[in-house]
Design an enzyme around this catalytic site. Sequence first.
Site, short mmCIF file in Angstrom:
data_model
loop_
_atom_site.label_atom_id
_atom_site.label_comp_id
_atom_site.label_asym_id
_atom_site.label_seq_id
_atom_site.Cartn_x
_atom_site.Cartn_y
_atom_site.Cartn_z
NE ARG A 58 -1.81 -2.03 2.83
CZ ARG A 58 -1.87 -3.31 2.47
NH1 ARG A 58 -2.80 -3.73 1.68
NH2 ARG A 58 -0.97 -4.18 2.91
CB THR A 59 3.50 2.56 2.22
OG1 THR A 59 2.73 2.17 3.35
CG2 THR A 59 4.12 3.91 2.48
NE ARG B 275 7.29 0.73 4.75
CZ ARG B 275 6.06 0.24 4.74
NH1 ARG B 275 5.85 -1.01 4.39
NH2 ARG B 275 5.03 1.00 5.07
CE LYS C 279 27.98 -4.35 -6.50
NZ LYS C 279 28.17 -3.36 -7.55
CG HIS D 223 3.84 4.18 8.46
ND1 HIS D 223 3.91 5.03 7.37
CD2 HIS D 223 3.42 2.99 7.96
CE1 HIS D 223 3.54 4.37 6.28
NE2 HIS D 223 3.23 3.13 6.62
C1 NCD Z 1 1.96 -0.85 8.14
C2 NCD Z 1 3.46 -0.68 8.26
O1 NCD Z 1 4.18 -0.94 7.31
O2 NCD Z 1 3.88 -0.23 9.31
N1 NCD Z 1 1.54 -1.07 6.84
C3 NCD Z 1 1.26 0.01 6.07
O3 NCD Z 1 2.11 0.76 5.70
N2 NCD Z 1 -0.03 0.23 5.77
C4 NCD Z 1 1.39 -1.81 9.11
C5 NCD Z 1 1.95 -3.19 9.17
O4 NCD Z 1 2.83 -3.58 8.40
O5 NCD Z 1 1.46 -3.94 10.02
#
Ligand code: NCD
Length: 319
Positions: A64-65, A115, A94, A144
């Site tokens: 999703r993100t 991320r 590396k 997040h």
């Molecule tokens: C979340 C995350 O990555 O922290 N997912 C997301 O981005 N919607 C929640 C999760 O992974 O449980």
Amino acid sequence: MNELLPIKNIFNNKDVVSIDQFDRASVEKLFTTTRRILKMSPSRRLNLLKGKLVTLLFFEPSSRTFGSFSAAIKRLGGLTIDYQNPTETSSAVKGETLEDTIKVFENYSDAIVMRHYEMGAAKRAADAALFIPVINAGDGSGEHPTQALLDGFTLRQELGKLDGLKGVLAGDLLYGRTVHSLIRLFNLFNNVTLYLLSPKNLRLPEELMKRFAKSNVKLVEIPTEKDIPRDCDFWYWTRVQKERFKDLKEYEKVKTRFILTPELVKERGNKNMLLMHPLPRVGEIDERIDSDPRSIYLNKQVKNGMYVRMGLLQLILGK
Ligand code: NCD
């Protein structure tokens, strides 16, 4: 960008590492911009990030993100460099440092959405990038921020306010970065009460309990589902974060300790409440809930995720 600057209504080229950078006015500004973009025609939107190139650097799995940032950028007329799993496919294999990777991609793009599996990595990346903004798309069990902003926007759209809300945060409150950002967001509003429901070994970090002990947001730990007050405005369920456990046996013991079922909703819920989850779910929401009109995790939260990210990118990078 060397400082973690407060946003204070000026988003231009700022890093977004933590909800701590926001004040209430900045959140409102983001929501207003998001609503404006929601109302625009798709063809007008295409001008907003025209000529901008954003690197999506994802060291941890994401659907999703990653997908919603990618869609948001493209629907605003921008382009992306997509870098998923760089630990397997890039120079990171590396032994390249995060800082070097960031400094390189800074030469190619106008912003980096990142991320990473380590808490604090987003701040490190923001410090390493001297000329372009870094947006935190999740740093280990840290924060997040964009998820919290989309959750806040969704609640605001559905309930008309964030002040005075009562909600449940359930699941993995220790490692769950979405709740760590969401609590910070609620603290910018007034008179919010959050009931915290988690297995004993996955309680909200002590440091956050202490920090918010005397704040705008009232945190109340509850031991069982039976302690959920019936008049909550929303329940926010979360997944137990398997990837943060050193001992998988410990994970197995708690992974489905709290399951959202139609029976539980009937017993402890009310007809106006919202059922939320950042996704992915892995057994902690009974699929029979999906057809309940109060459940918004597979539709409104997901859709708003794209629009809030459009709003944020427009404020940071747009004309
Ligand atoms: C979340 C995350 O990555 O922290 N997912 C997301 O981005 N919607 C929640 C999760 O992974 O449980």
